[in-house]
Design an enzyme around this catalytic site. Structure first.
Site, PDB file in Angstrom:
ATOM      1  N   CYS A   1      -2.076 -14.303 -58.908  1.00 43.76           N
ATOM      2  CA  CYS A   1      -0.819 -14.518 -58.180  1.00 43.76           C
ATOM      3  C   CYS A   1       0.058 -15.487 -58.965  1.00 43.76           C
ATOM      4  O   CYS A   1      -0.424 -16.485 -59.486  1.00 43.76           O
ATOM      5  CB  CYS A   1      -1.153 -15.091 -56.800  1.00 43.76           C
ATOM      6  SG  CYS A   1       0.263 -15.679 -55.865  1.00 43.76           S
TER       7      CYS A   1
ATOM      8  N   CYS B   1       7.280 -15.359 -55.575  1.00 44.45           N
ATOM      9  CA  CYS B   1       7.919 -14.359 -54.713  1.00 44.45           C
ATOM     10  C   CYS B   1       8.170 -14.857 -53.292  1.00 44.45           C
ATOM     11  O   CYS B   1       9.083 -14.396 -52.613  1.00 44.45           O
ATOM     12  CB  CYS B   1       7.056 -13.112 -54.619  1.00 44.45           C
ATOM     13  SG  CYS B   1       5.931 -12.904 -55.977  1.00 44.45           S
TER      14      CYS B   1
ATOM     15  N   THR C   1       1.014 -20.764 -50.618  1.00 43.81           N
ATOM     16  CA  THR C   1       0.902 -20.338 -52.018  1.00 43.81           C
ATOM     17  C   THR C   1       1.944 -21.038 -52.885  1.00 43.81           C
ATOM     18  O   THR C   1       3.130 -21.016 -52.560  1.00 43.81           O
ATOM     19  CB  THR C   1       1.109 -18.811 -52.095  1.00 43.81           C
ATOM     20  OG1 THR C   1       0.065 -18.184 -51.366  1.00 43.81           O
ATOM     21  CG2 THR C   1       1.093 -18.311 -53.520  1.00 43.81           C
TER      22      THR C   1
ATOM     23  N   GLU D   1      -3.542 -22.340 -53.053  1.00 37.85           N
ATOM     24  CA  GLU D   1      -2.953 -22.543 -51.725  1.00 37.85           C
ATOM     25  C   GLU D   1      -3.143 -23.990 -51.253  1.00 37.85           C
ATOM     26  O   GLU D   1      -4.159 -24.617 -51.546  1.00 37.85           O
ATOM     27  CB  GLU D   1      -3.573 -21.566 -50.719  1.00 37.85           C
ATOM     28  CG  GLU D   1      -2.938 -20.169 -50.747  1.00 37.85           C
ATOM     29  CD  GLU D   1      -3.165 -19.359 -52.018  1.00 37.85           C
ATOM     30  OE1 GLU D   1      -4.172 -19.590 -52.708  1.00 37.85           O
ATOM     31  OE2 GLU D   1      -2.318 -18.492 -52.344  1.00 37.85           O
TER      32      GLU D   1
ATOM     33  N   HIS E   1       8.007  -9.462 -47.983  1.00 36.97           N
ATOM     34  CA  HIS E   1       6.877  -9.953 -48.783  1.00 36.97           C
ATOM     35  C   HIS E   1       5.775  -8.900 -48.896  1.00 36.97           C
ATOM     36  O   HIS E   1       5.131  -8.776 -49.933  1.00 36.97           O
ATOM     37  CB  HIS E   1       6.334 -11.259 -48.203  1.00 36.97           C
ATOM     38  CG  HIS E   1       5.460 -11.997 -49.181  1.00 36.97           C
ATOM     39  ND1 HIS E   1       5.910 -12.407 -50.416  1.00 36.97           N
ATOM     40  CD2 HIS E   1       4.153 -12.350 -49.137  1.00 36.97           C
ATOM     41  CE1 HIS E   1       4.917 -12.983 -51.076  1.00 36.97           C
ATOM     42  NE2 HIS E   1       3.840 -12.963 -50.319  1.00 36.97           N
TER      43      HIS E   1
ATOM     44  N   TYR F   1       3.282  -6.404 -52.523  1.00 36.63           N
ATOM     45  CA  TYR F   1       1.861  -6.361 -52.879  1.00 36.63           C
ATOM     46  C   TYR F   1       1.476  -5.149 -53.721  1.00 36.63           C
ATOM     47  O   TYR F   1       0.557  -5.231 -54.529  1.00 36.63           O
ATOM     48  CB  TYR F   1       1.012  -6.469 -51.604  1.00 36.63           C
ATOM     49  CG  TYR F   1       0.665  -7.905 -51.260  1.00 36.63           C
ATOM     50  CD1 TYR F   1       1.646  -8.898 -51.265  1.00 36.63           C
ATOM     51  CD2 TYR F   1      -0.629  -8.275 -50.954  1.00 36.63           C
ATOM     52  CE1 TYR F   1       1.334 -10.205 -50.965  1.00 36.63           C
ATOM     53  CE2 TYR F   1      -0.955  -9.591 -50.653  1.00 36.63           C
ATOM     54  CZ  TYR F   1       0.025 -10.555 -50.659  1.00 36.63           C
ATOM     55  OH  TYR F   1      -0.299 -11.853 -50.367  1.00 36.63           O
TER      56      TYR F   1
ATOM     57  N   CYS G   1       2.453  -6.664 -57.289  1.00 33.72           N
ATOM     58  CA  CYS G   1       1.616  -7.713 -57.900  1.00 33.72           C
ATOM     59  C   CYS G   1       0.153  -7.324 -57.913  1.00 33.72           C
ATOM     60  O   CYS G   1      -0.527  -7.512 -58.919  1.00 33.72           O
ATOM     61  CB  CYS G   1       1.853  -9.069 -57.235  1.00 33.72           C
ATOM     62  SG  CYS G   1       1.147  -9.285 -55.597  1.00 33.72           S
TER      63      CYS G   1
ATOM     64  N   GLU H   1      -7.600 -13.192 -50.115  1.00 27.55           N
ATOM     65  CA  GLU H   1      -6.146 -13.169 -50.312  1.00 27.55           C
ATOM     66  C   GLU H   1      -5.590 -11.762 -50.081  1.00 27.55           C
ATOM     67  O   GLU H   1      -4.567 -11.583 -49.436  1.00 27.55           O
ATOM     68  CB  GLU H   1      -5.802 -13.673 -51.717  1.00 27.55           C
ATOM     69  CG  GLU H   1      -4.436 -14.348 -51.814  1.00 27.55           C
ATOM     70  CD  GLU H   1      -3.292 -13.369 -51.980  1.00 27.55           C
ATOM     71  OE1 GLU H   1      -2.157 -13.743 -51.657  1.00 27.55           O
ATOM     72  OE2 GLU H   1      -3.523 -12.232 -52.438  1.00 27.55           O
TER      73      GLU H   1
HETATM   74 FE1  SF4 Z   1       1.470 -13.900 -55.063  1.00 28.33          FE
HETATM   75 FE2  SF4 Z   1       1.848 -11.277 -54.890  1.00 28.33          FE
HETATM   76 FE3  SF4 Z   1       2.647 -12.880 -52.911  1.00 28.33          FE
HETATM   77 FE4  SF4 Z   1       3.899 -12.843 -55.277  1.00 28.33          FE
HETATM   78  S1  SF4 Z   1       3.785 -11.178 -53.794  1.00 28.33           S
HETATM   79  S2  SF4 Z   1       3.361 -14.635 -54.091  1.00 28.33           S
HETATM   80  S3  SF4 Z   1       2.223 -12.578 -56.671  1.00 28.33           S
HETATM   81  S4  SF4 Z   1       0.550 -12.525 -53.585  1.00 28.33           S
HETATM   82 FE    FE Z   2       0.146 -13.692 -51.415  1.00 34.23          FE
END
Ligand code: SF4
Ligand code: FE
Length: 487
Positions: free
Chosen positions: A101, A105, A192, A260, A295, A299, A302, A446
């Site tokens: 991660c 974001c 995060t 975190e 958000h 996913y 990422c 996670e």
């Molecule tokens: Fe982390 Fe993915 Fe969330 Fe971005 S979208 S903060 S990389 S978990």
């Molecule tokens: Fe996350």
């Protein structure tokens, strides 16, 4: 706050801010160099490094709709479907480069959610939240800041609303108010990137009723403001970060998931120009939904990138073990690719099917974004299961880096962990550690709970599922009286 131009500036800016961070009961004086936080700083630094490299300019930078200046894409308000698609592509590339991660974001999504919701609050109440947010956004864009999006409250007894809790601080709330601003009190958990961000953007975590309007607060605060204390969380095998070498960490440069932390707010003062919601409780629900959906759409990007790394690591270890041409290994790799591209495809679809909000912020298709995150809670487990299957039992029984380097037993480790065709034990062990890092406990937690636990997506999937409309379609086809009209 200094203007952050590249990864070096980013590290310097964190040292300048020097937030109050604790780990294992002790203060971390410098998050940039401390072994436990350094990998997370390195990972977030990639969002700066790649933006300053010529090769990735188009992916990582764009034009501010407010000032016309060139800005980092992590500070941009989405204007159209293309912006959302480009974001997913950028996140996949970052996932591939870091294998973990990169944290930035959350703040981006918080800014976007607030941009659209503040506009709607102002329309209803003639308040000035949206213009304040625009000014704040200019500040974030021109200095290229990283924000942590503070959403999840401790929540205490989850059957009770905030104002009915035994301890009224279990949800973050306004604790004071005067002509200059407000004070806020409470905590945000699982944050995060908190310890290596410049700013914290707090938002409510659930829909709120009239009796809970003191909890309807959205605001931005510098991480080193008086009254803020952070406690960095523990991860699987984190003590390995203190060992010499770092090979046993698996991903020594970038570590494991986002780093975190719990953020405590002890009557933190926020001037009015940084307050973006204060009591308009009926907008808490829409803000939460918008932030969560934006958000969740990330996913497939990422985690898709991280899955790419896992596919590569699995293929490499199979080769090291002389299994590259075996048909069931190829089949497992094929399944991993299929699942990864499915994750990515849903994220892209959520962008393509998005719609503009009244503020001009282009919003993801909430249904597809939630489906995308729900798939992560399953497919990442399956992808990790396949990687574990391919890699073999050594993931859990392999000797340490110290054993490999030991004058007493090193030669045995070298000899018995060597791979096919002269592949040195160290290569095999390094790749196995990377697989362990990505497919082990913390990373899977996670994948399950990051961006909201699976049930949170299911609630939104059902709500947006249009069951009544679908029922009408079926009843019409079945010829039930009163439903026959099909045009
Ligand atoms: Fe982390 Fe993915 Fe969330 Fe971005 S979208 S903060 S990389 S978990
Ligand atoms: Fe996350």
């Amino acid at each position: 706050m200094m203007r952050v131009k590249n990864a070096g500036d980013y590290r310097e800016s964190l040292q300048e801010l020097s937030p109050k961070v604790f780990y294992m009961g002790k203060r971390i004086e410098d998050v940039v160099t401390h072994p436990v936080t350094r990998p997370h700083v390195n990972s977030a630094a990639m969002t700066y490094a790649l933006a300053s490299s010529r090769k990735y300019q188009d992916l990582f930078t764009t034009t501010s709709h407010l000032t016309g200046d060139r800005i980092n894409r992590f500070t941009h308000i989405f204007r159209n479907a293309e912006d959302l698609i480009t974001k997913v592509r950028m996140l996949r590339l970052l996932g591939q480069k870091t294998g973990t991660c990169f944290q930035r974001c959350v703040g981006l999504d918080a800014l976007n959610a607030l941009y659209s919701v503040t506009y709607e609050i102002d329309e209803k109440y003639k308040t000035e939240y949206h213009s304040r947010l625009k000014e704040y956004l200019k500040y974030v864009q021109s200095n290229n800041l990283m924000c942590v999006g503070g959403m999840t409250d401790p929540k205490g007894d989850r059957s009770l609303p905030p104002s009915k809790q035994i301890d009224l601080d279990l949800y973050l709330h306004m604790s004071g108010k005067n002509a200059k601003g407000i004070t806020i009190r409470g905590a945000k958990l699982h944050q995060t990137g908190a310890v290596n961000s410049h700013e914290i953007i707090v938002m409510p975590t659930i829909a709120l009723g009239e009796e809970d309007k003191g909890y309807a607060v959205a605001a931005a605060i510098p991480v080193n403001s008086p009254g803020i204390t952070m406690i960095f969380g523990r991860q699987s095998n984190d003590s390995r970060k203190f060992e010499e070498g770092g090979m046993d960490i698996g991903n020594p440069r970038f570590g494991l998931v986002g780093g975190e932390a719990t953020i405590v707010f002890d009557d933190v003062f926020v001037p009015w120009e940084r307050v973006f919601m204060c009591g308009e409780h009926e907008f808490a629900g829409p803000l939460v939904e918008r932030f969560a959906s934006i958000h969740r759409q990330n996913y497939g990007g990422c985690k898709g990138g991280i899955a790419d790394v896992l596919i590569g690591a699995s293929a490499a270890i199979a080769e090291y073990q002389g299994l590259a041409k075996v048909s069931h290994i190829r089949d497992k790799l094929t399944e991993m690719i299929h699942l990864t591209e499915t994750l990515y495809g849903t994220s892209i679809a959520a962008a393509v099917e998005g719609k503009p909000t009244p503020s001009g912020m282009f919003y993801v298709n909430a249904m597809l974004a939630n489906v995308s995150k729900q798939n992560i809670t399953r497919f990442m487990f399956e992808i990790c299961r396949l990687a574990t299957d391919i890699a073999g039992g050594l993931l859990a029984t392999m000797p340490s880096e110290a054993d490999l380097r030991s004058p007493e037993v090193g030669r045995y480790v070298e000899k018995y962990f060597a791979g096919a065709a002269g592949v040195p034990a160290e290569h095999r062990m390094r790749v196995a550690r990377l697989i362990e890092n990505i497919s082990g406990g913390t990373a899977l937690v996670e994948a399950m709970h990051g961006a909201g636990s699976p049930q949170a997506q299911r609630v939104m999937i059902y709500r947006q599922g249009g069951i009544e409309e679908k029922k009408r379609l079926a009843l019409a086809l079945a010829g039930i009286a009163g439903y026959e009209k099909t045009e």
